[in-house]
Design a protein around this motif. Structure first.
Motif, PDB file in Angstrom:
ATOM      1  N   ALA A 187       0.859  -1.184   0.000  1.00  0.00           N
ATOM      2  CA  ALA A 187       0.000   0.000   0.000  1.00  0.00           C
ATOM      3  C   ALA A 187       0.895   1.233   0.000  1.00  0.00           C
ATOM      4  CB  ALA A 187      -0.902  -0.002   1.221  1.00  0.00           C
ATOM      5  N   VAL A 188       0.600   2.164  -0.892  1.00  0.00           N
ATOM      6  CA  VAL A 188       1.446   3.342  -1.076  1.00  0.00           C
ATOM      7  C   VAL A 188       0.660   4.606  -0.714  1.00  0.00           C
ATOM      8  CG1 VAL A 188       2.934   4.582  -2.691  1.00  0.00           C
ATOM      9  CG2 VAL A 188       2.621   2.103  -2.944  1.00  0.00           C
ATOM     10  N   SER A 189       1.202   5.369   0.188  1.00  0.00           N
ATOM     11  CA  SER A 189       0.702   6.667   0.661  1.00  0.00           C
ATOM     12  C   SER A 189      -0.426   6.562   1.675  1.00  0.00           C
ATOM     13  CB  SER A 189       0.263   7.579  -0.487  1.00  0.00           C
ATOM     14  OG  SER A 189       1.372   7.956  -1.267  1.00  0.00           O
ATOM     15  N   ILE A 190      -1.408   5.724   1.454  1.00  0.00           N
ATOM     16  CA  ILE A 190      -2.568   5.669   2.346  1.00  0.00           C
ATOM     17  C   ILE A 190      -2.451   4.468   3.286  1.00  0.00           C
ATOM     18  CG2 ILE A 190      -5.082   5.566   2.478  1.00  0.00           C
ATOM     19  CD1 ILE A 190      -3.953   8.127   1.140  1.00  0.00           C
ATOM     20  N   PRO A 191      -2.491   4.713   4.604  1.00  0.00           N
ATOM     21  CA  PRO A 191      -2.414   3.599   5.559  1.00  0.00           C
ATOM     22  C   PRO A 191      -3.732   2.831   5.607  1.00  0.00           C
ATOM     23  CG  PRO A 191      -2.837   5.630   6.728  1.00  0.00           C
ATOM     24  CD  PRO A 191      -2.648   6.001   5.277  1.00  0.00           C
ATOM     25  N   HIS A 192      -3.749   1.764   6.372  1.00  0.00           N
ATOM     26  CA  HIS A 192      -4.988   1.017   6.593  1.00  0.00           C
ATOM     27  C   HIS A 192      -6.090   2.039   6.915  1.00  0.00           C
ATOM     28  CE1 HIS A 192      -7.972  -1.487   8.572  1.00  0.00           C
ATOM     29  NE2 HIS A 192      -7.358  -2.564   8.072  1.00  0.00           N
ATOM     30  N   PRO A 193      -7.263   1.899   6.309  1.00  0.00           N
ATOM     31  CA  PRO A 193      -8.324   2.880   6.542  1.00  0.00           C
ATOM     32  C   PRO A 193      -8.684   3.094   8.012  1.00  0.00           C
ATOM     33  CG  PRO A 193      -8.834   1.611   4.610  1.00  0.00           C
ATOM     34  CD  PRO A 193      -7.613   0.969   5.235  1.00  0.00           C
ATOM     35  N   ALA A 194      -8.559   2.073   8.854  1.00  0.00           N
ATOM     36  CA  ALA A 194      -8.843   2.274  10.282  1.00  0.00           C
ATOM     37  C   ALA A 194      -7.798   3.182  10.923  1.00  0.00           C
ATOM     38  CB  ALA A 194      -8.916   0.940  11.007  1.00  0.00           C
ATOM     39  N   ALA A 195      -6.552   3.086  10.479  1.00  0.00           N
ATOM     40  CA  ALA A 195      -5.504   3.985  10.975  1.00  0.00           C
ATOM     41  C   ALA A 195      -5.787   5.413  10.529  1.00  0.00           C
ATOM     42  CB  ALA A 195      -4.135   3.527  10.481  1.00  0.00           C
ATOM     43  N   PHE A 196      -6.192   5.551   9.269  1.00  0.00           N
ATOM     44  CA  PHE A 196      -6.528   6.881   8.755  1.00  0.00           C
ATOM     45  C   PHE A 196      -7.741   7.440   9.498  1.00  0.00           C
ATOM     46  CE2 PHE A 196      -8.574   9.859   5.856  1.00  0.00           C
ATOM     47  CZ  PHE A 196      -7.500  10.692   5.560  1.00  0.00           C
ATOM     48  N   GLY A 197      -8.756   6.589   9.706  1.00  0.00           N
ATOM     49  CA  GLY A 197      -9.949   7.029  10.428  1.00  0.00           C
ATOM     50  C   GLY A 197      -9.638   7.452  11.854  1.00  0.00           C
ATOM     51  N   TRP A 198      -8.741   6.706  12.509  1.00  0.00           N
ATOM     52  CA  TRP A 198      -8.324   7.078  13.861  1.00  0.00           C
ATOM     53  C   TRP A 198      -7.676   8.463  13.843  1.00  0.00           C
ATOM     54  CZ3 TRP A 198      -3.704   8.618  15.780  1.00  0.00           C
ATOM     55  CH2 TRP A 198      -3.635   8.777  17.165  1.00  0.00           C
ATOM     56  N   ALA A 199      -6.780   8.679  12.888  1.00  0.00           N
ATOM     57  CA  ALA A 199      -6.091   9.971  12.794  1.00  0.00           C
ATOM     58  C   ALA A 199      -7.068  11.096  12.475  1.00  0.00           C
ATOM     59  CB  ALA A 199      -4.982   9.901  11.757  1.00  0.00           C
ATOM     60  N   ASP A 229       4.222  14.282   2.248  1.00  0.00           N
ATOM     61  CA  ASP A 229       2.880  14.132   1.683  1.00  0.00           C
ATOM     62  C   ASP A 229       1.984  15.172   2.348  1.00  0.00           C
ATOM     63  OD1 ASP A 229       0.219  13.319   1.060  1.00  0.00           O
ATOM     64  OD2 ASP A 229       0.899  11.253   0.820  1.00  0.00           O
ATOM     65  N   LEU A 230       1.432  16.077   1.560  1.00  0.00           N
ATOM     66  CA  LEU A 230       0.622  17.162   2.104  1.00  0.00           C
ATOM     67  C   LEU A 230      -0.689  16.684   2.714  1.00  0.00           C
ATOM     68  CD1 LEU A 230       1.106  19.849  -0.707  1.00  0.00           C
ATOM     69  CD2 LEU A 230       2.291  19.678   1.499  1.00  0.00           C
ATOM     70  N   ALA A 231      -1.151  15.483   2.350  1.00  0.00           N
ATOM     71  CA  ALA A 231      -2.454  15.006   2.804  1.00  0.00           C
ATOM     72  C   ALA A 231      -2.386  13.976   3.927  1.00  0.00           C
ATOM     73  CB  ALA A 231      -3.226  14.420   1.617  1.00  0.00           C
ATOM     74  N   LEU A 232      -1.181  13.612   4.366  1.00  0.00           N
ATOM     75  CA  LEU A 232      -1.058  12.534   5.350  1.00  0.00           C
ATOM     76  C   LEU A 232      -0.211  12.963   6.545  1.00  0.00           C
ATOM     77  CD1 LEU A 232      -1.534   9.448   5.953  1.00  0.00           C
ATOM     78  CD2 LEU A 232       0.737   9.108   4.971  1.00  0.00           C
ATOM     79  N   SER A 233      -0.769  12.785   7.725  1.00  0.00           N
ATOM     80  CA  SER A 233       0.001  13.069   8.940  1.00  0.00           C
ATOM     81  C   SER A 233       0.841  11.854   9.318  1.00  0.00           C
ATOM     82  CB  SER A 233      -0.941  13.420  10.101  1.00  0.00           C
ATOM     83  OG  SER A 233      -1.612  12.264  10.572  1.00  0.00           O
ATOM     84  N   SER A 234       1.911  12.109  10.029  1.00  0.00           N
ATOM     85  CA  SER A 234       2.740  10.994  10.489  1.00  0.00           C
ATOM     86  C   SER A 234       1.967  10.115  11.476  1.00  0.00           C
ATOM     87  CB  SER A 234       4.038  11.509  11.113  1.00  0.00           C
ATOM     88  OG  SER A 234       3.758  12.349  12.220  1.00  0.00           O
ATOM     89  N   ALA A 235       1.029  10.694  12.224  1.00  0.00           N
ATOM     90  CA  ALA A 235       0.239   9.897  13.169  1.00  0.00           C
ATOM     91  C   ALA A 235      -0.568   8.828  12.437  1.00  0.00           C
ATOM     92  CB  ALA A 235      -0.692  10.798  13.978  1.00  0.00           C
ATOM     93  N   ALA A 236      -1.146   9.180  11.315  1.00  0.00           N
ATOM     94  CA  ALA A 236      -1.913   8.206  10.534  1.00  0.00           C
ATOM     95  C   ALA A 236      -0.996   7.109  10.005  1.00  0.00           C
ATOM     96  CB  ALA A 236      -2.629   8.901   9.370  1.00  0.00           C
ATOM     97  N   ALA A 237       0.148   7.513   9.484  1.00  0.00           N
ATOM     98  CA  ALA A 237       1.095   6.539   8.921  1.00  0.00           C
ATOM     99  C   ALA A 237       1.619   5.600   9.996  1.00  0.00           C
ATOM    100  CB  ALA A 237       2.248   7.268   8.242  1.00  0.00           C
ATOM    101  N   GLU A 238       1.984   6.145  11.129  1.00  0.00           N
ATOM    102  CA  GLU A 238       2.585   5.338  12.189  1.00  0.00           C
ATOM    103  C   GLU A 238       1.565   4.426  12.876  1.00  0.00           C
ATOM    104  OE1 GLU A 238       4.488   8.471  14.365  1.00  0.00           O
ATOM    105  OE2 GLU A 238       6.072   8.657  12.845  1.00  0.00           O
ATOM    106  N   LYS A 239       0.289   4.723  12.768  1.00  0.00           N
ATOM    107  CA  LYS A 239      -0.775   3.907  13.364  1.00  0.00           C
ATOM    108  C   LYS A 239      -1.059   2.655  12.527  1.00  0.00           C
ATOM    109  CE  LYS A 239      -4.092   4.081  16.607  1.00  0.00           C
ATOM    110  NZ  LYS A 239      -3.773   3.986  18.023  1.00  0.00           N
ATOM    111  N   CYS A 240      -0.610   2.665  11.283  1.00  0.00           N
ATOM    112  CA  CYS A 240      -0.926   1.586  10.342  1.00  0.00           C
ATOM    113  C   CYS A 240      -0.556   0.202  10.875  1.00  0.00           C
ATOM    114  CB  CYS A 240      -0.220   1.846   9.014  1.00  0.00           C
ATOM    115  SG  CYS A 240      -0.682   0.697   7.710  1.00  0.00           S
ATOM    116  N   VAL A 241       0.589   0.080  11.500  1.00  0.00           N
ATOM    117  CA  VAL A 241       1.078  -1.216  11.981  1.00  0.00           C
ATOM    118  C   VAL A 241       0.067  -1.916  12.886  1.00  0.00           C
ATOM    119  CG1 VAL A 241       2.330  -0.224  13.952  1.00  0.00           C
ATOM    120  CG2 VAL A 241       3.071  -2.410  12.960  1.00  0.00           C
TER     121      VAL A 241
END
Length: 192
Positions: free
Chosen positions: A39-51, A143-155
């Protein structure tokens, strides 16, 4: 459907941006059809939703979505003045033919079709189960649309073998800006 049409039982799946969201859903709901996921740029949707619910940085970065969901208004704003605002979306892109993208999106109905992804999006991201297939998540710090919190939550939403590839100083346009690094990550994951 694509796998069935090609008479493939399974595949290595790679997706960027909205393609990544589709890939996450495929891997979560049809793991038997996905050998590996990159998956490139967008983390798991639940991680994104959490962020989106908990991280003010992600909330600010996602503010544009409100405009994109406004039928007619978004098209008007993005295409006005020789598509000035649409071109701005590519402001951090390197090695991207912005004029080619704008020409395609200016075709009647094309921009509406692209924006329909945002219009169909709901806030029930948390309902997507964790992914169990071997997964690599590639994201970029600029990435202007993605916070590090969302990315780091993916795991937290991958139960199978997981690798995170963080590209420092790279924009959202990873496919163009970090082609070699992305290809290496895909091949490394698919080779397992």
């Amino acid at each position: 459907g694509l796998l069935d049409a090609l008479e493939l039982s399974d595949a290595h799946v790679v997706g960027h941006d909205w393609g990544a969201i589709v890939a996450w859903f495929l891997a979560a709901n049809h793991a038997d059809r996905v050998r590996t996921l990159t998956a490139v740029s967008i983390p798991h949707p639940a991680a994104f939703g959490w962020a989106l619910a908990n991280d003010s940085d992600q909330q600010q970065r996602s503010a544009y979505i409100k405009l994109f969901r406004r039928v007619g208004k978004a098209e008007e704003v993005l295409l006005a003045d020789d598509a000035r605002n649409l071109r701005q979306i590519f402001s951090d892109a390197t090695d991207v033919d912005v004029d080619a993208h704008v020409r395609l999106l200016a075709d009647p109905g094309a921009l509406t079709a692209a924006l329909s992804w945002y219009r169909a999006m709901t806030r029930d991201f948390d309902s997507l189960p964790p992914v169990a297939v071997p997964t690599t998540y590639v994201w970029s710090t600029d990435d202007l649309a993605l916070s590090s919190a969302a990315a780091e939550k993916c795991v937290e939403f991958v139960t199978g073998p997981y690798e995170e590839v963080k590209l420092d100083g790279v924009s959202h346009w990873i496919l163009e800006a970090a082609t070699t690094e992305l290809a290496d990550a895909v091949l490394r994951r698919a080779g397992q």
